[in-house]
Design an enzyme around this catalytic site. Structure first.
Site, PDB file in Angstrom:
ATOM      1  CE  LYS A   1     -13.686  10.364   9.946  1.00 32.22           C
ATOM      2  NZ  LYS A   1     -12.982  11.811  10.191  1.00 32.22           N
TER       3      LYS A   1
ATOM      4  CG  HIS B   1     -14.611   8.232   7.356  1.00 37.07           C
ATOM      5  ND1 HIS B   1     -15.660   8.326   7.538  1.00 37.07           N
ATOM      6  CD2 HIS B   1     -14.109   9.934   6.239  1.00 37.07           C
ATOM      7  CE1 HIS B   1     -16.372   9.255   7.181  1.00 37.07           C
ATOM      8  NE2 HIS B   1     -15.661  10.290   6.202  1.00 37.07           N
TER       9      HIS B   1
END
Ligand SMILES: NC(=O)C1=CN([C@@H]2O[C@H](COP(=O)(O)OP(=O)(O)OC[C@H]3O[C@@H](n4cnc5c(N)ncnc54)[C@H](OP(=O)(O)O)[C@@H]3O)[C@@H](O)[C@H]2O)C=CC1
Ligand SMILES: O=C(O)C1=N[C@H](C(=O)O)C[C@H](O)C1
Length: 279
Positions: free
Chosen positions: A171, A167
């Site tokens: 995040k 990600h």
């Protein structure tokens, strides 16, 4: 109104977007404007957010829609049919309580919840109709079905299961909610409890891999929307089941679909598999 926008109707489901200034919040505001049957009823941010007082449509890049972002969820929930919530765990627990008071739909995409958070959200589902999932996309939920089938078919002595996710650099939780959802699907296929069989964050002299364990690894960097691969690795062969999210709109469309589906359901805790008919 642009060609892609739906004409609002009086019977449309009125949705509150909480976390309206966030990456998903803004995507949700754009998505609601394009989906027939849904309308934006209110947009909420946390107290102190720089987004407060701004027009939600303008902030989301679709032009002014007259919905000013506020920080008081209770009156907003009282006049709405549902809430779309991609915020952070403590906020989602609070919003679930308010959704229960208002007896409305609550779609929870927030990840990183503890078992205590999940228990509080489940308790709120006695009065609210809650759909909660670590991933609202059709593709990931179909992938979870395939992972469950593969895990059931391949014996733990023969195939090791590992979930790899990557990600964007912003995040804050790991493993991702999707990685855990896929791990749960693998555990379900093997008829084992994930909590007692997962291996996370290997580092140093770890010893050999435990037979039957489900492993997790997380990468973070740049602007990656979300990538997940479940590896099933045997002697001399390896299966890789992958999903690549290219646009946050896939999650937002899933969330609006979940809200519309939940509108006619009794209070309770539902998953995206229920919404998509994949249960
Ligand atoms: N299930 C799914 O399909 C998906 C889930 N997610 C999950 O959704 C969550 C949000 O992701 P993302 O949009 O990228 O994150 P962002 O940080 O961009 O957005 C979260 C927003 O929520 C706001 N917020 C925090 N607390 C409150 C509160 N009490 N009241 C109102 N607003 C609040 C934040 O404000 P501030 O920044 O000012 O604190 C921020 O604007 C994460 O848990 C992520 O993992 C994301 C994509 C898909
Ligand atoms: O934080 C994100 O961005 C995402 N979070 C969800 C997760 O934790 O799996 C879903 C998606 O992968 C994007």
């Amino acid at each position: 109104m642009s060609a892609q926008e739906a004409t609002p109707q009086a019977t449309d489901m009125g949705l509150v977007v909480v976390g309206a200034g966030g990456r998903m919040g803004q995507t949700l505001i754009r998505t609601i404007a394009a989906i027939p049957g849904a309308r934006l009823a209110a947009a909420i941010e946390r107290t102190g957010s720089p987004a407060l007082g701004r027009d939600a449509g303008e902030l989301a890049g679709i032009g002014a829609n007259g919905i000013v972002i506020g920080d008081d969820p209770l009156p907003a929930f009282a006049k709405a049919d549902g809430v779309l919530d991609f915020t952070q765990p403590a906020a989602s627990v609070e919003f679930a309580g308010y959704a229960a008071q208002a007896r409305i739909v609550h779609v929870v995409g927030t990840t990183g919840c503890t078992p205590q958070d999940d228990a509080a959200i489940a308790a709120a589902a006695r009065h609210a109709t809650i759909v909660k999932s670590g991933n609202m996309s059709l593709g990931v939920n179909l992938l979870a079905v395939l992972v469950e089938q593969a895990a059931r078919a391949l014996a733990p002595e023969d195939f090791d299961i590992e979930v790899l996710e990557m990600h964007h650099r912003h995040k804050v939780d790991a493993p991702s909610g999707t990685a855990l959802l896929l791990g749960e699907a693998a555990a379900e296929g093997r008829a084992i409890a994930l909590a007692e069989n997962s291996e996370r964050g290997r580092d140093g002299l770890t010893g050999a891999r435990r037979t039957g364990a489900i492993g997790f690894a997380s990468l973070r960097g740049g602007s990656v929307v979300g990538e997940h691969t479940v590896f099933l690795s045997g002697q001399g062969e390896r299966i890789a089941l992958t999903h690549q999210a290219e646009d946050r709109a896939i999650f937002a469309r899933g969330a609006v679909k979940a809200a519309l589906w939940a509108r006619s359901r009794k209070p309770g805790l539902y998953s995206m598999r229920d919404v998509l008919g994949l249960s």
